[in-house]
Design a protein around this motif. Structure first.
Motif, PDB file in Angstrom:
ATOM      1  N   MET C   1       0.844  -1.192   0.000  1.00 29.08           N
ATOM      2  CA  MET C   1       0.000   0.000   0.000  1.00 29.08           C
ATOM      3  C   MET C   1       0.888   1.254   0.000  1.00 29.08           C
ATOM      4  O   MET C   1       1.862   1.337   0.724  1.00 29.08           O
ATOM      5  N   SER C  80      -3.702   0.744  -3.314  1.00 30.06           N
ATOM      6  CA  SER C  80      -3.242  -0.624  -3.053  1.00 30.06           C
ATOM      7  C   SER C  80      -3.631  -1.525  -4.219  1.00 30.06           C
ATOM      8  O   SER C  80      -4.551  -1.230  -4.974  1.00 30.06           O
ATOM      9  N   VAL C  81      -2.898  -2.590  -4.362  1.00 26.90           N
ATOM     10  CA  VAL C  81      -3.211  -3.578  -5.394  1.00 26.90           C
ATOM     11  C   VAL C  81      -4.328  -4.471  -4.856  1.00 26.90           C
ATOM     12  O   VAL C  81      -4.209  -5.031  -3.772  1.00 26.90           O
ATOM     13  N   LYS C  82      -5.422  -4.567  -5.587  1.00 22.45           N
ATOM     14  CA  LYS C  82      -6.533  -5.383  -5.106  1.00 22.45           C
ATOM     15  C   LYS C  82      -6.507  -6.783  -5.701  1.00 22.45           C
ATOM     16  O   LYS C  82      -6.873  -7.745  -5.064  1.00 22.45           O
ATOM     17  N   GLU C  83      -6.105  -6.860  -6.962  1.00 21.63           N
ATOM     18  CA  GLU C  83      -6.149  -8.167  -7.623  1.00 21.63           C
ATOM     19  C   GLU C  83      -5.162  -8.154  -8.782  1.00 21.63           C
ATOM     20  O   GLU C  83      -5.008  -7.150  -9.469  1.00 21.63           O
ATOM     21  N   SER C  90      -6.131  -4.774 -10.690  1.00 27.25           N
ATOM     22  CA  SER C  90      -6.958  -3.661 -10.223  1.00 27.25           C
ATOM     23  C   SER C  90      -6.306  -2.993  -9.021  1.00 27.25           C
ATOM     24  O   SER C  90      -5.615  -3.625  -8.215  1.00 27.25           O
ATOM     25  N   PHE C  91      -6.490  -1.674  -8.976  1.00 20.26           N
ATOM     26  CA  PHE C  91      -6.028  -0.880  -7.849  1.00 20.26           C
ATOM     27  C   PHE C  91      -7.239  -0.445  -7.034  1.00 20.26           C
ATOM     28  O   PHE C  91      -8.302  -0.142  -7.595  1.00 20.26           O
ATOM     29  N   GLY C  92      -7.074  -0.391  -5.730  1.00 18.98           N
ATOM     30  CA  GLY C  92      -8.075   0.207  -4.862  1.00 18.98           C
ATOM     31  C   GLY C  92      -7.549   1.534  -4.335  1.00 18.98           C
ATOM     32  O   GLY C  92      -6.330   1.719  -4.207  1.00 18.98           O
ATOM     33  N   TYR C  93      -8.448   2.457  -4.064  1.00 16.95           N
ATOM     34  CA  TYR C  93      -8.073   3.807  -3.617  1.00 16.95           C
ATOM     35  C   TYR C  93      -8.917   4.200  -2.416  1.00 16.95           C
ATOM     36  O   TYR C  93     -10.105   3.870  -2.358  1.00 16.95           O
ATOM     37  N   ARG C  94      -8.305   4.911  -1.504  1.00 20.15           N
ATOM     38  CA  ARG C  94      -9.039   5.543  -0.397  1.00 20.15           C
ATOM     39  C   ARG C  94      -8.545   6.975  -0.273  1.00 20.15           C
ATOM     40  O   ARG C  94      -7.338   7.200  -0.146  1.00 20.15           O
ATOM     41  N   GLU C 106     -13.835   6.357  -1.818  1.00 17.70           N
ATOM     42  CA  GLU C 106     -13.033   5.179  -2.120  1.00 17.70           C
ATOM     43  C   GLU C 106     -13.417   4.692  -3.505  1.00 17.70           C
ATOM     44  O   GLU C 106     -14.457   5.084  -4.045  1.00 17.70           O
ATOM     45  N   GLU C 108     -12.003   2.159  -7.208  1.00 19.43           N
ATOM     46  CA  GLU C 108     -11.246   1.069  -7.815  1.00 19.43           C
ATOM     47  C   GLU C 108     -11.089   1.357  -9.303  1.00 19.43           C
ATOM     48  O   GLU C 108     -11.960   1.969  -9.927  1.00 19.43           O
TER      49      GLU C 108
END
Lengths: 135, 135, 135, 135
Positions: C1, C80-83, C90-94, C106, C108
């Motif tokens: 992350m 962060s890397v989600k998958e 895919s990236f996730g964001y907050r 948040e 993706e």
């Protein structure tokens, strides 16, 4: 002189409900592209390859903010050729309230004709000059 | 004179890979806000209510594009006070390549001090004048 | 992350004084570019030519707006890397208030690895996969 | 279902000559505003004070990028009501090449009806519900 209705976007407006000052240069640019496509290309002012890619560089821009453009006010933009020189030309712009022609902002951009392949400025091609003169 | 690193966004770049011409006014505005928060507010140049909301109107802006800012080039922006008048002041800006100070663009904005409650221009408040003089 | 301070611009805020909903995708994109330059390139996750030009296409984006980001609120963004799949990831964001970690938004994005020369999708190159796994 | 021609701006395009991924949410927002003004306000779907200021909050947005929108391609956007719930509703969007209806992008936004004065969500007012049902 060319005149176009100007479609604003909600994101153009700032926290005071006015068009943000930087967005006016985006409006000028949009009007240039419209002029390019609706007038200069149609007049034969550019050769094939340059149709989507004007051989110019913006060298200067100037905006004078006269009165605020509130959200909901319909806008129009006028674009005119102010000066044609050997290796460049300038456009003038006026953004007005479409209902009563109240002046919102005016400005100017200076374009230099540029040979992107050769990487240097160049004289205005004759066909482009002719299209500009007829604007 | 204040100098800040300038964080660009991918969406700032146009089809040629250069910072779009309109975005420079956004950079100028960002530098003004940084100056406002990091210097003018800290110097006591504004009273409480105005901290997030400078009592000014941008009346004019001007940009001169000197050399293109390619994607990947780290930028810095300098902001300085150019002139202080009775009811307004102007800022000068220089955007440079952070590695060698090559000039990318320079410009100016003219601000008018404005009493938003009263709906009219006003003389520069003394505390703001002092903060501007110390910039 | 990875976590970065997020520098907002005055033009990001709308007439209500909140970050405009479309700007969050610009923030996500900015974080991706930061991740690319500060982490993936440094990890050797891409070869020379791709350093400024990630071999990916954004295929999907999603944002959930949790609470408004008022002007003046300092923001930070987490990526962060989600998958990691065969031909994409895919990236996730907050996005949070930097002072108390209150969640603002948040989301993706799904990226597909793409061979721009060949004009087709491609499996994630091993070095890129390794850099993503280490994020 | 409503369909509008979509006027793009040069600054919408990125270094690859494609509409930038974040700009699609701006297009969705522009279509919502057009729907609001051309349909909902005219249908009597909102009372006086709300005409320029829809009593809604965008809670979620989602975009699927199907094929790139190159510079010069004329675009149109379709907006339709996907679902109407007690305290909110969702719009669906399709952006297509105006010449052959090729799908460029599609997406969705979820809106929650919000009482800005009271500071809380509220049921969809009956007149707004009726206008949405007729879209």
């Amino acid at each position: 002189m060319l005149r176009f209705p100007l479609l604003t976007r909600y994101s153009d407006y700032d926290t005071k409900g006015h068009v943000n000052n930087a967005v006016y240069l985006t409006y000028f640019e949009w009007a240039r592209m419209q002029a390019w496509m609706s007038h200069i290309v149609r007049m034969g002012g550019v050769s094939g390859a340059d149709v989507a890619d004007p051989p110019v560089i913006v060298a200067e821009a100037r905006v004078k903010y006269v009165s605020p453009a509130n959200i909901g006010v319909p806008l129009e933009i006028e674009l005119s050729v102010k000066e044609i020189r050997t290796k460049g030309f300038s456009f003038g712009y006026r953004i007005v309230d479409a209902r009563d022609d109240r002046l919102i902002a005016e400005g100017e951009t200076v374009q230099v004709t540029y040979d992107y392949e050769g990487g240097r400025t160049m004289p205005i091609p004759p066909a482009l000059r002719k299209a500009l003169e007829a604007m």
